[in-house]
Design a protein around this motif. Structure first.
Motif, PDB file in Angstrom:
ATOM      1  N   TRP A   1      13.234  -7.420   0.047  1.00 37.11           N
ATOM      2  CA  TRP A   1      11.808  -7.519   0.399  1.00 37.11           C
ATOM      3  C   TRP A   1      11.060  -6.264  -0.051  1.00 37.11           C
ATOM      4  CZ3 TRP A   1       7.812  -5.644   3.483  1.00 37.11           C
ATOM      5  CH2 TRP A   1       6.756  -6.537   3.719  1.00 37.11           C
ATOM      6  N   TYR A   2      11.598  -5.081   0.227  1.00 36.31           N
ATOM      7  CA  TYR A   2      10.900  -3.845  -0.153  1.00 36.31           C
ATOM      8  C   TYR A   2      10.965  -3.601  -1.663  1.00 36.31           C
ATOM      9  CZ  TYR A   2       9.510  -2.422   4.452  1.00 36.31           C
ATOM     10  OH  TYR A   2       8.876  -2.372   5.655  1.00 36.31           O
TER      11      TYR A   2
ATOM     12  N   TYR B   1       8.069  -5.554  -2.722  1.00 34.94           N
ATOM     13  CA  TYR B   1       6.884  -4.924  -2.108  1.00 34.94           C
ATOM     14  C   TYR B   1       6.423  -3.704  -2.906  1.00 34.94           C
ATOM     15  CZ  TYR B   1       4.406  -2.375   1.646  1.00 34.94           C
ATOM     16  OH  TYR B   1       3.499  -1.677   2.389  1.00 34.94           O
TER      17      TYR B   1
ATOM     18  N   MET C   1       5.076  -4.575  -6.311  1.00 31.14           N
ATOM     19  CA  MET C   1       3.699  -5.064  -6.203  1.00 31.14           C
ATOM     20  C   MET C   1       2.713  -3.899  -6.055  1.00 31.14           C
ATOM     21  SD  MET C   1       2.027  -7.360  -3.197  1.00 31.14           S
ATOM     22  CE  MET C   1       1.826  -5.940  -2.133  1.00 31.14           C
ATOM     23  N   LEU C   2       3.056  -2.929  -5.193  1.00 30.29           N
ATOM     24  CA  LEU C   2       2.150  -1.786  -4.998  1.00 30.29           C
ATOM     25  C   LEU C   2       2.014  -0.963  -6.272  1.00 30.29           C
ATOM     26  CD1 LEU C   2       2.846  -0.349  -1.447  1.00 30.29           C
ATOM     27  CD2 LEU C   2       0.976  -1.783  -2.209  1.00 30.29           C
TER      28      LEU C   2
ATOM     29  N   ARG D   1       1.903  -1.991  -9.213  1.00 30.56           N
ATOM     30  CA  ARG D   1       1.103  -2.692 -10.220  1.00 30.56           C
ATOM     31  C   ARG D   1      -0.376  -2.735  -9.890  1.00 30.56           C
ATOM     32  NH1 ARG D   1       4.754  -7.969 -11.740  1.00 30.56           N
ATOM     33  NH2 ARG D   1       6.368  -6.870 -12.844  1.00 30.56           N
ATOM     34  N   THR D   2      -0.779  -2.151  -8.805  1.00 24.54           N
ATOM     35  CA  THR D   2      -2.208  -2.205  -8.463  1.00 24.54           C
ATOM     36  C   THR D   2      -2.973  -1.213  -9.320  1.00 24.54           C
ATOM     37  OG1 THR D   2      -1.907  -0.620  -6.678  1.00 24.54           O
ATOM     38  CG2 THR D   2      -1.857  -2.941  -6.114  1.00 24.54           C
TER      39      THR D   2
END
Lengths: 152, 41
Positions: free
Chosen positions: B30-31, B34, B37-38, B40-41
């Motif tokens: 999960w992390y 997670y 995703m962070l 790629r912001t």
């Protein structure tokens, strides 16, 4: 007053800590996650002409047009720190539009304009690929965003 | 053959270890997604 078994208490504490960590992570990401949600704009023929508009030194508009089997413009040059609005449409079938290492993922649909905003904070080459099978040349359908340091 | 004392002293070490490893594996997966995703912001 009911007394919990020590093992039951440990399980409940572990469960509570895990759920708290999970909720905290989601709330943290909600504040940190700055990605723009793609939106669908009313169709306008002006968007079907591929071009890069420079609004100011760090703000750009890209009118991206997908067609079998290429994206236009194929190479987009922007300086580091640029905020780029992508307006995407297709001239034929449905294509995909995915920018590597960025949370930008849209569909190019004939007669529709999809828009998303991406900020490029690190220099490099960001590949754009079509991720919707669109015909025999699908695997070659790529473009690039080239992020350089601005000229001194 | 097990006696009543053996049953009272039983502790499910294997089940606890399995559960802890299972939760740890879920957290890693999960992390992993997670933080990707962070990034790629």
């Amino acid at each position: 007053m009911a007394v919990l078994d020590k093992y039951e208490r440990r399980v409940l504490i572990s469960l509570g800590a895990t759920v708290a960590l999970f909720i905290f992570s989601i709330l943290y990401a909600k504040g940190r996650y700055k990605s723009d949600v793609p939106e669908c704009l009313p169709f306008n023929k002006a968007y079907t002409e591929p071009k890069v508009n420079k609004i100011d030194s760090t703000t750009y508009q890209v009118f991206a047009v997908a067609q079998m089997w290429q994206f236009q413009p194929a190479e987009i040059y922007v300086p580091v720190g640029s905020v780029v609005d992508f307006f995407l449409t297709s001239k034929d079938v449905v294509h995909g539009f995915d920018i590597a290492e960025k949370n930008a993922n849209m569909m190019a649909v004939y007669g529709n304009i999809n828009k998303t905003t991406v900020k490029f904070e690190k220099p490099g080459v960001y590949n754009i690929t079509c991720h919707e099978y669109c015909g025999i040349g699908h695997q070659n359908m790529q473009a690039r965003v080239i992020v350089n340091y601005p000229e001194q | 053959m097990e006696t009543r004392d053996d049953e009272e002293q039983f502790f499910p070490h294997g089940a606890v270890a399995f559960f802890v490893l299972f939760v740890a594996l879920c957290l890693v997966i999960w992390y992993g997604i997670y933080f990707l995703m962070l990034a790629r912001t």
